[in-house]
Design a protein around this motif. Sequence first.
Motif, short mmCIF file in Angstrom:
data_model
loop_
_atom_site.label_atom_id
_atom_site.label_comp_id
_atom_site.label_asym_id
_atom_site.label_seq_id
_atom_site.Cartn_x
_atom_site.Cartn_y
_atom_site.Cartn_z
N SER A 1 -18.79 33.79 162.35
CA SER A 1 -19.11 34.33 161.04
C SER A 1 -17.89 34.26 160.13
O SER A 1 -16.77 34.49 160.56
CB SER A 1 -19.55 35.79 161.18
N ILE B 1 -24.04 34.12 158.86
CA ILE B 1 -24.60 34.67 160.11
C ILE B 1 -24.96 33.46 160.98
O ILE B 1 -26.01 32.84 160.78
CB ILE B 1 -25.88 35.49 159.83
N HIS C 1 -25.30 36.94 154.87
CA HIS C 1 -25.30 38.40 154.70
C HIS C 1 -24.65 38.73 153.36
O HIS C 1 -23.49 38.40 153.12
CB HIS C 1 -24.49 39.03 155.85
N CYS D 1 -32.05 35.54 157.60
CA CYS D 1 -31.94 34.91 158.92
C CYS D 1 -33.11 33.98 159.17
O CYS D 1 -34.16 34.39 159.68
CB CYS D 1 -31.87 35.98 160.01
N ILE E 1 -26.48 37.99 166.60
CA ILE E 1 -26.34 38.28 165.16
C ILE E 1 -26.24 39.78 164.89
O ILE E 1 -25.88 40.19 163.79
CB ILE E 1 -27.51 37.70 164.33
#
Lengths: 301, 301
Positions: free
Chosen positions: B122, B136, B148, B208, B217
């Motif tokens: 990340s 993510i 995110h 996602c 995650i």
Amino acid sequence: MILTILGCYAATPRTITNPTSQVLEIKNRMFLIDCGEGTQVQLRKHKLKFSRINHIFISHLHGDHFYGLIGLISTFALLGRKTDLHVYGPKGVKEVTLLQLKLSNSWTTYNLYFHELESTESQVVYEDDKVVVTTIPLKHRVYTNGYHFQEKSGDRKLNIEAVENYEIDTAYYQKIKSGGDITLDDGRVIPNEELTFDPLPAKSYAFCSDTVYTESILPIINNVDVLYHESTFLQSEEQYCEKTMHCTAQQAATIAKKANAGTLVLGHYSTRYGSIEPFKQEALTVFDNVELADDGKVFEF
Amino acid sequence: MILTILGCYAATPRTITNPTSQVLEIKNRMFLIDCGEGTQVQLRKHKLKFSRINHIFISHLHGDHFYGLIGLISTFALLGRKTDLHVYGPKGVKEVTLLQLKLSNSWTTYNLYFHELESTESQVVYEDDKVVVTTIPLKHRVYTNGYHFQEKSGDRKLNIEAVENYEIDTAYYQKIKSGGDITLDDGRVIPNEELTFDPLPAKSYAFCSDTVYTESILPIINNVDVLYHESTFLQSEEQYCEKTMHCTAQQAATIAKKANAGTLVLGHYSTRYGSIEPFKQEALTVFDNVELADDGKVFEF
């Protein structure tokens, strides 16, 4: 000969108009010409069967004529297509398509053949027993070809009354339709013209988009039955033609007249115009038989 | 925080559904997330101003998530855009975009910046004074990232009654909102908590899609306010998840529960299903607060 306009507007797709794509049905073949973004949805909307499209002709690599190609090719694969697909278009169309497939780690479920074009001379790109397709080199900001679709002359039509009169066996019918004379049992030779009528005239269609006004195409499209010619502008905006390498409706009509075309279909309208009717009025001042393409319109010729 | 779903169906675009694309408005910024074929038309349809989009986040290079990107980039140029545009996405997105522009002999009228991603960890890809965007890493058939979006905590809210009571000059208001204490002329120190209220809670959104079920995650999306999680299948088709690397609605709900998400928004439905309502019912068996994405739907959080 059936022509379905999926999209016929220039530049950007909008909620109400689509970029260039059309389907030509000729001699029971279905050819897709150009493939702007959204073409696959337009095909679905007009209930044209994906499985009947085996040949796609791309005029040039501006987005409004080919950004829908990769999506269509991918969708064919997602649907498990097995039939060969042939794509005809400017050099580069293969590289960019394969790169997109590679980046998505995808492949086609069918054989995908590219026929890349580089010549500035007219050339035959497709031929079978009923149809021949020839490029029409156009003059635009990038390398561009129109396409000329020519039916081959079909069989002569049997004069049923005549053949029955001579009591000719049905085994000879195909020979007669192919133009042969017949020798009867008594030795008499019956010339073919007594036994047949002329076949339906072989039709032709020329797709010319995008291009600046150019008479260089006239020898290729001479006497074409239906000429689709771009008319991005009206004469009032003629000053944009040279820079953008597009035509006005009047210029398109002049080409139709000089080519002795049967019908002129106008398209590739700039989205600056609120109505397309003035394109027809302008073209009619030069040429008699003018039709306006519009998204979803179906022409039978 | 406003989320507009432009498209949320898997695989091929259809007349009634669109591939993935959505717009997140957060702290007065407008972020475009994914860009399937037809996104530019969906933006027009929902009257979202092209000029407000300065950052585009692409999850992965499957067609249903990015085949609309080149069309949008081209349209921005045709409209004469001048503002910088930033594209975040997997390595390769720059090469294919530039190749398409090159083949069409086109260029952008604005600066186009690519932020290509290769890391499986990340990372922060965007940050300004109000919002930070983090990748993510997802598990799919090709390299894929979710994103995110986290609001930063805003200023504390001034307690007007209290500051007027102490006759504090307005020149000190920004210092107070930033959390500072105040020393009055008489030497008394007034602690900040007497002069302010807590700021509005900083919101967060996690996108996602596409991914197989993965708890890797969870640390990144822990306590997220809104989780958009793909649910390509129902449990009845769970056997397809491993091969295609997608999730069921129940799996998405399990992730939402374990992440302690506020709201779960389901999307990326396989087009095999006639209705999407069963996705909600299935997810509700695991997690309480479930919403269904659908093309054109607008969520305010």
